[in-house]
Design a protein around this motif. Structure first.
Motif, mmCIF file in Angstrom:
data_model
loop_
_atom_site.group_PDB
_atom_site.id
_atom_site.type_symbol
_atom_site.label_atom_id
_atom_site.label_comp_id
_atom_site.label_asym_id
_atom_site.label_seq_id
_atom_site.Cartn_x
_atom_site.Cartn_y
_atom_site.Cartn_z
ATOM 1 N N ASN A 199 0.812 -1.217 0.000
ATOM 2 C CA ASN A 199 0.000 0.000 0.000
ATOM 3 C C ASN A 199 0.847 1.268 0.000
ATOM 4 O OD1 ASN A 199 -1.775 -2.153 1.683
ATOM 5 N ND2 ASN A 199 -3.128 -0.727 0.631
ATOM 6 N N CYS A 200 2.149 1.135 -0.148
ATOM 7 C CA CYS A 200 3.054 2.267 0.066
ATOM 8 C C CYS A 200 3.430 2.972 -1.230
ATOM 9 C CB CYS A 200 4.329 1.783 0.757
ATOM 10 S SG CYS A 200 4.055 1.218 2.444
ATOM 11 N N VAL A 201 3.535 4.282 -1.113
ATOM 12 C CA VAL A 201 4.126 5.136 -2.146
ATOM 13 C C VAL A 201 5.265 5.890 -1.475
ATOM 14 C CG1 VAL A 201 3.786 7.078 -3.708
ATOM 15 C CG2 VAL A 201 1.975 5.365 -3.434
ATOM 16 N N GLU A 202 6.471 5.548 -1.838
ATOM 17 C CA GLU A 202 7.636 6.182 -1.203
ATOM 18 C C GLU A 202 8.114 7.348 -2.053
ATOM 19 O OE1 GLU A 202 10.685 4.166 1.422
ATOM 20 O OE2 GLU A 202 11.728 4.221 -0.498
ATOM 21 N N ILE A 203 8.271 8.490 -1.410
ATOM 22 C CA ILE A 203 8.775 9.679 -2.089
ATOM 23 C C ILE A 203 10.101 10.078 -1.449
ATOM 24 C CG2 ILE A 203 6.462 10.459 -2.697
ATOM 25 C CD1 ILE A 203 6.592 12.434 -0.388
ATOM 26 N N LYS A 204 10.740 11.053 -2.039
ATOM 27 C CA LYS A 204 12.023 11.506 -1.525
ATOM 28 C C LYS A 204 11.822 12.235 -0.198
ATOM 29 C CE LYS A 204 15.942 14.508 -2.617
ATOM 30 N NZ LYS A 204 16.499 15.486 -3.589
ATOM 31 N N PRO A 205 12.571 11.869 0.841
ATOM 32 C CA PRO A 205 12.458 12.607 2.107
ATOM 33 C C PRO A 205 12.869 14.061 1.918
ATOM 34 C CG PRO A 205 13.639 10.533 2.412
ATOM 35 C CD PRO A 205 13.508 10.739 0.940
ATOM 36 N N TRP A 206 12.113 14.952 2.533
ATOM 37 C CA TRP A 206 12.390 16.382 2.391
ATOM 38 C C TRP A 206 13.218 16.876 3.562
ATOM 39 C CZ3 TRP A 206 10.128 20.966 4.856
ATOM 40 C CH2 TRP A 206 10.552 22.157 4.244
ATOM 41 N N LYS A 207 14.329 17.543 3.237
ATOM 42 C CA LYS A 207 15.214 18.106 4.249
ATOM 43 C C LYS A 207 15.587 19.536 3.871
ATOM 44 C CE LYS A 207 17.024 13.599 5.601
ATOM 45 N NZ LYS A 207 18.224 12.743 5.796
ATOM 46 N N THR A 217 9.427 19.417 -5.387
ATOM 47 C CA THR A 217 8.080 19.414 -5.981
ATOM 48 C C THR A 217 7.409 18.043 -5.854
ATOM 49 O OG1 THR A 217 8.994 18.851 -8.158
ATOM 50 C CG2 THR A 217 8.714 21.204 -7.647
ATOM 51 N N GLN A 218 7.849 17.226 -4.926
ATOM 52 C CA GLN A 218 7.347 15.861 -4.817
ATOM 53 C C GLN A 218 5.837 15.819 -4.569
ATOM 54 O OE1 GLN A 218 9.167 12.516 -4.547
ATOM 55 N NE2 GLN A 218 10.335 13.752 -5.993
ATOM 56 N N PRO A 249 -1.615 14.793 -9.796
ATOM 57 C CA PRO A 249 -2.350 14.209 -10.937
ATOM 58 C C PRO A 249 -2.619 12.714 -10.777
ATOM 59 C CG PRO A 249 -0.619 15.666 -11.708
ATOM 60 C CD PRO A 249 -0.404 15.506 -10.247
ATOM 61 N N PHE A 250 -1.634 11.975 -10.322
ATOM 62 C CA PHE A 250 -1.827 10.530 -10.150
ATOM 63 C C PHE A 250 -2.885 10.246 -9.087
ATOM 64 C CE2 PHE A 250 -0.665 6.821 -7.537
ATOM 65 C CZ PHE A 250 -0.894 5.812 -8.460
ATOM 66 N N ALA A 309 1.451 -1.858 -7.577
ATOM 67 C CA ALA A 309 2.414 -2.889 -7.976
ATOM 68 C C ALA A 309 2.893 -2.671 -9.404
ATOM 69 C CB ALA A 309 1.785 -4.270 -7.825
ATOM 70 N N SER A 310 2.040 -2.124 -10.265
ATOM 71 C CA SER A 310 2.454 -1.868 -11.653
ATOM 72 C C SER A 310 3.457 -0.727 -11.748
ATOM 73 C CB SER A 310 1.226 -1.553 -12.511
ATOM 74 O OG SER A 310 0.649 -0.311 -12.130
ATOM 75 N N TYR A 311 3.547 0.096 -10.706
ATOM 76 C CA TYR A 311 4.513 1.203 -10.681
ATOM 77 C C TYR A 311 5.746 0.865 -9.846
ATOM 78 C CZ TYR A 311 1.105 4.469 -12.681
ATOM 79 O OH TYR A 311 0.223 5.119 -13.516
ATOM 80 N N GLN A 312 5.863 -0.343 -9.403
ATOM 81 C CA GLN A 312 6.948 -0.690 -8.489
ATOM 82 C C GLN A 312 8.312 -0.466 -9.141
ATOM 83 O OE1 GLN A 312 6.705 -4.681 -7.010
ATOM 84 N NE2 GLN A 312 8.289 -4.382 -5.454
ATOM 85 N N GLY A 313 9.194 0.208 -8.400
ATOM 86 C CA GLY A 313 10.535 0.487 -8.893
ATOM 87 C C GLY A 313 10.611 1.648 -9.861
ATOM 88 N N ARG A 314 9.528 2.372 -10.046
ATOM 89 C CA ARG A 314 9.514 3.490 -10.991
ATOM 90 C C ARG A 314 9.080 4.761 -10.278
ATOM 91 N NH1 ARG A 314 6.391 0.542 -16.104
ATOM 92 N NH2 ARG A 314 7.771 -1.291 -16.211
ATOM 93 N N ASP A 315 9.418 5.886 -10.903
ATOM 94 C CA ASP A 315 8.980 7.175 -10.384
ATOM 95 C C ASP A 315 7.524 7.373 -10.788
ATOM 96 O OD1 ASP A 315 9.053 9.724 -9.255
ATOM 97 O OD2 ASP A 315 9.585 10.635 -11.172
ATOM 98 N N ILE A 316 6.628 7.341 -9.822
ATOM 99 C CA ILE A 316 5.197 7.333 -10.126
ATOM 100 C C ILE A 316 4.762 8.577 -10.899
ATOM 101 C CG2 ILE A 316 2.905 7.444 -9.069
ATOM 102 C CD1 ILE A 316 3.794 5.448 -7.031
ATOM 103 N N PRO A 317 5.124 9.795 -10.498
ATOM 104 C CA PRO A 317 4.677 10.960 -11.279
ATOM 105 C C PRO A 317 5.146 10.915 -12.733
ATOM 106 C CG PRO A 317 5.437 11.652 -9.130
ATOM 107 C CD PRO A 317 5.805 10.216 -9.263
#
Length: 368
Positions: free
Chosen positions: A288-296, A302-303, A309-310, A327-335
């Motif tokens: 169920n996870c969507v991992e994005i870049k941690p913001w520091k 712009t994450q 849109p997605f 699962a179809s987006y696994q390993g890819r940048d979703i946006p």
């Protein structure tokens, strides 16, 4: 007359002369007397030793044995063995397994003595019941104690409830739940010596919450204490787009970390999306996870805006199971992948409109 007078004059001088002669002789006689006394004492001691050596009744008694020492050692060995066995059983078997394995034994030890038994059989039954009282009592004490300990541990390690969120209204059953982490996902907390702690908002977080709040049930799920989460959300979301807040008491503590357990949300897991800068490390349901870049504190981040849109498409399309989509987006940048798929979908739609269904299928095969 002269002789008598002379004798009378000598009488007072006699004691002085005798005393002087005694005191002069005593220093010379003291060493001899001391030597004689020492020799006499040595002779007496030798005589006593020889007489005692020859008499066995005068020998010193042998030291008494200490049976209490052996008894203490045996008790300590039994206690150590009991603790070792208890530790092994606690490690190797669960509470239910131990209860199941010992249930028959405990049941047999408590059976009443039948009246149709002979006298000897009754005696055997009574002896067996008496002998089993201590082991049975020890097993029951262990089960009760372990159950209480595990209940206490579960109160700290498990989420505070099996239903962390209230039931959805009937008219909202189709609404998806968007679960968001807080630190390094929506905000970033930073400490400096000259100003102390400060919390910064991620770029685009206001537009992200306000826009997606129209399509989703938004939940903030943090591993921080509520005394930190509540003030931050109140400042971050003045418009009330976040419908629920979950803090550390709602997490599962395991192996020294606090995990988000989406199965406790009281929501359909096919309609739950969890977004975090550390999603795969902090959630027990990676599907169920969507991992994005941690913001520091990057200013050009712009994450959140890129995901709008997605997420809007998912809310409008309402897939039967979001886990298959993710699962179809696994390993890819979703946006980026979503934009490419959208473009491909538009091209396919244009071709379908221009050539029709059958011609499009043949065109698709030719283009390949």
């Amino acid at each position: 007359m002269d002789g008598v007078a002379r004798s009378r004059l000598l009488v007072p001088l006699l004691p002085r002369i005798s005393a002087r002669s005694f005191s002069a002789a005593s220093p010379a006689s003291e060493p001899a007397a001391a030597a004689a006394a020492v020799a006499a004492s040595d002779a007496a001691a030798a005589t006593d030793y020889s007489s005692s050596a020859g008499d066995p009744s005068s020998a010193p008694p042998p030291p008494a044995r200490k049976p209490l020492g052996l008894l203490k050692g045996g008790v300590l060995a039994v206690v150590a063995a009991a603790f070792g066995a208890t530790g092994y059983v606690s490690y190797a078997y669960s509470l239910d397994e131990i209860d199941q394995r010992t249930r028959e034994f405990r049941k047999n030890s408590k059976q009443p003595i039948r009246d149709d038994l002979s006298g000897f059989e009754k005696f055997q039954a009574m002896a067996y019941s008496a002998a089993m009282k201590v082991p049975v009592a020890a097993i029951e004490f262990y089960l009760d104690t372990r159950s209480q300990i595990e209940d206490q541990i579960r109160g700290f390690s498990e989420p505070s409830s099996d239903k962390l969120l209230p039931d959805l209204l009937p008219q909202e059953q189709h609404v998806f739940t968007l679960v968001l982490d807080l630190n390094e996902t929506l905000v970033y907390s930073d400490w400096k010596r000259e100003r102390g702690w400060r919390t910064f908002k991620r770029p685009g977080v206001d537009a992200f919450l306000e826009h997606l709040g129209k399509f989703y049930e938004i939940v903030v799920y943090s591993d921080q204490l509520s005394m930190y989460v509540d003030p931050v959300i109140e400042r971050l979301d003045p418009k009330g787009c976040v419908r629920h807040r979950l803090s550390r008491v709602a997490t599962k503590y395991e192996n020294g970390k606090h995990y988000r357990d989406l199965s406790k949300l009281n929501r359909n897991p096919a309609q739950v999306i969890y977004i975090s800068g550390h999603a795969l490390e902090s959630c027990l349901q990676p599907e169920n996870c969507v991992e994005i870049k941690p913001w520091k504190l990057e200013n050009d981040d712009t994450q959140l805006l890129d995901l709008i849109p997605f997420l809007e498409y998912v809310a409008m399309a309402r897939p039967s199971d979001i886990r298959a989509v993710l699962a179809s987006y696994q390993g890819r940048d979703i946006p980026a992948e979503f934009i490419e798929r959208s473009k491909e979908h538009q091209r396919s739609k244009s071709i379908r409109a221009a050539y029709g269904g059958d011609d499009y299928r043949s065109f698709g095969r030719k283009s390949e």
